[in-house]
Design an enzyme around this catalytic site. Structure first.
Site, PDB file in Angstrom:
ATOM      1  N   ASP A   5       0.851  -1.181   0.000  1.00 12.70           N
ATOM      2  CA  ASP A   5       0.000   0.000   0.000  1.00 12.70           C
ATOM      3  C   ASP A   5       0.898   1.247   0.000  1.00 12.70           C
ATOM      4  O   ASP A   5       2.103   1.151   0.258  1.00 12.70           O
ATOM      5  CB  ASP A   5      -0.884  -0.044   1.249  1.00 12.70           C
ATOM      6  CG  ASP A   5      -1.742   1.190   1.396  1.00 12.70           C
ATOM      7  OD1 ASP A   5      -2.395   1.587   0.420  1.00 12.70           O
ATOM      8  OD2 ASP A   5      -1.749   1.759   2.513  1.00 12.70           O
ATOM      9  N   ASP A  15      -0.415   5.122   0.918  1.00  9.73           N
ATOM     10  CA  ASP A  15      -0.752   6.055   1.998  1.00  9.73           C
ATOM     11  C   ASP A  15      -0.764   5.338   3.341  1.00  9.73           C
ATOM     12  O   ASP A  15      -1.439   4.313   3.517  1.00  9.73           O
ATOM     13  CB  ASP A  15      -2.118   6.688   1.742  1.00  9.73           C
ATOM     14  CG  ASP A  15      -2.081   7.672   0.595  1.00  9.73           C
ATOM     15  OD1 ASP A  15      -1.328   8.650   0.687  1.00  9.73           O
ATOM     16  OD2 ASP A  15      -2.792   7.455  -0.401  1.00  9.73           O
ATOM     17  N   LYS A  67      -8.296  -4.949  -4.056  1.00 15.42           N
ATOM     18  CA  LYS A  67      -6.848  -5.111  -4.191  1.00 15.42           C
ATOM     19  C   LYS A  67      -6.459  -6.594  -4.238  1.00 15.42           C
ATOM     20  O   LYS A  67      -5.480  -6.962  -4.885  1.00 15.42           O
ATOM     21  CB  LYS A  67      -6.124  -4.428  -3.032  1.00 15.42           C
ATOM     22  CG  LYS A  67      -6.159  -2.907  -3.035  1.00 15.42           C
ATOM     23  CD  LYS A  67      -5.276  -2.385  -1.905  1.00 15.42           C
ATOM     24  CE  LYS A  67      -5.303  -0.891  -1.772  1.00 15.42           C
ATOM     25  NZ  LYS A  67      -4.385  -0.424  -0.704  1.00 15.42           N
ATOM     26  N   ASP A  84      -2.370  -0.689   5.708  1.00 11.72           N
ATOM     27  CA  ASP A  84      -2.839  -0.026   6.925  1.00 11.72           C
ATOM     28  C   ASP A  84      -4.342   0.204   6.991  1.00 11.72           C
ATOM     29  O   ASP A  84      -4.825   0.729   7.997  1.00 11.72           O
ATOM     30  CB  ASP A  84      -2.138   1.328   7.078  1.00 11.72           C
ATOM     31  CG  ASP A  84      -2.706   2.390   6.149  1.00 11.72           C
ATOM     32  OD1 ASP A  84      -2.944   2.079   4.953  1.00 11.72           O
ATOM     33  OD2 ASP A  84      -2.943   3.522   6.611  1.00 11.72           O
ATOM     34  N   ASP A 140      -6.964  -2.866   2.429  1.00  9.28           N
ATOM     35  CA  ASP A 140      -5.848  -3.812   2.343  1.00  9.28           C
ATOM     36  C   ASP A 140      -6.230  -5.214   2.816  1.00  9.28           C
ATOM     37  O   ASP A 140      -5.481  -6.167   2.581  1.00  9.28           O
ATOM     38  CB  ASP A 140      -4.652  -3.306   3.163  1.00  9.28           C
ATOM     39  CG  ASP A 140      -4.096  -2.010   2.617  1.00  9.28           C
ATOM     40  OD1 ASP A 140      -3.823  -1.965   1.408  1.00  9.28           O
ATOM     41  OD2 ASP A 140      -3.959  -1.041   3.389  1.00  9.28           O
TER      42      ASP A 140
END
Length: 231
Positions: free
Chosen positions: A13, A15, A155, A178, A182
């Protein structure tokens, strides 16, 4: 692990995972990712151009899962997932009922977005969720924005596509992230780490929650993998 065992490929990831707590890319991640000997894919909720640009600045191959799985780029081929027309109709309904996505006139958050729509966290969440239910869409709260998207664009699906294109098993991959977006990546990869700043969904889905946050957590995970694999 023996010294001959290759390091695993990575699904990372951006951000909150490659950034510092102010949202800036942590420059400490540049060399480790550039030097990683197996494939790295950047998996993000941002629109397609952002992770592509980041791969170029990092100096790594353009392998990208963007828009929470709505767009995947691997081996020069782009694949789209989801139902952008349905998202567009839902967004129009949200606006017709007084909703505001919350961005300025330029709206660089959505300007290049192709499969979903993102709203500022100050937007009317209850109205967004009502519209999502009405149009059979999913509303993700990543902690950075609300994402109105098709449920089948994740994802995790993107990682399956990347792994297949690279002739690897998703179980060979290690994921770091995070946010709740995810969790599908964590479920698809063979091993997963949530950085210390992760939300509850990501923390529950991960195999391990790191004691370090943001990019420092990702770097700690990479150090752990190098030690385990004898690199």
């Amino acid at each position: 692990m023996s010294a001959d065992t290759p390091l695993p490929p990575l699904a990372l990831d951006i951000d909150g995972t490659l950034t510092d707590e102010d949202g800036r890319i942590d420059p400490r991640i540049f060399d480790p990712l550039r030097e990683w000997p197996t494939p790295v894919v950047l998996a993000t909720g941002k629109s397609f151009p952002y992770p592509v640009a980041l791969t170029q600045f990092l100096g790594i191959p353009e392998r990208v899962i963007a828009e929470n799985g709505g767009v995947t780029l691997v081996d020069g081929a782009v694949h789209y997932e989801g139902d952008p027309d349905r998202v567009e109709r839902a967004t129009a309904a949200f606006r017709d009922r007084g909703g505001d996505l919350g961005w300025d006139a330029a709206d660089t958050v959505n300007r290049w977005r192709e499969t979903e729509v993102a709203a500022r966290l100050t937007a009317d969440e209850s109205l967004l969720r009502a519209v999502a239910d009405e149009f059979d869409l999913e509303l993700l709260d990543t902690g950075y924005a609300y994402h109105l998207k098709a449920p089948d664009a994740t994802k995790g699906r993107g990682l399956e596509r990347v792994a297949a294109a690279l002739d690897t098993d998703p179980a060979e991959w290690v994921a770091v992230g995070d946010s709740e977006n995810d969790a599908p990546t964590f479920a698809t990869a063979g091993r997963s780490f949530a950085v210390a700043n992760a939300d509850e969904t990501a923390r529950s889905a991960a195999d391990e929650v790191l004691t370090e946050g943001y990019a420092a957590g990702t770097l700690a995970a990479l150090d752990r993998l190098r030690a385990e694999f004898g690199d």
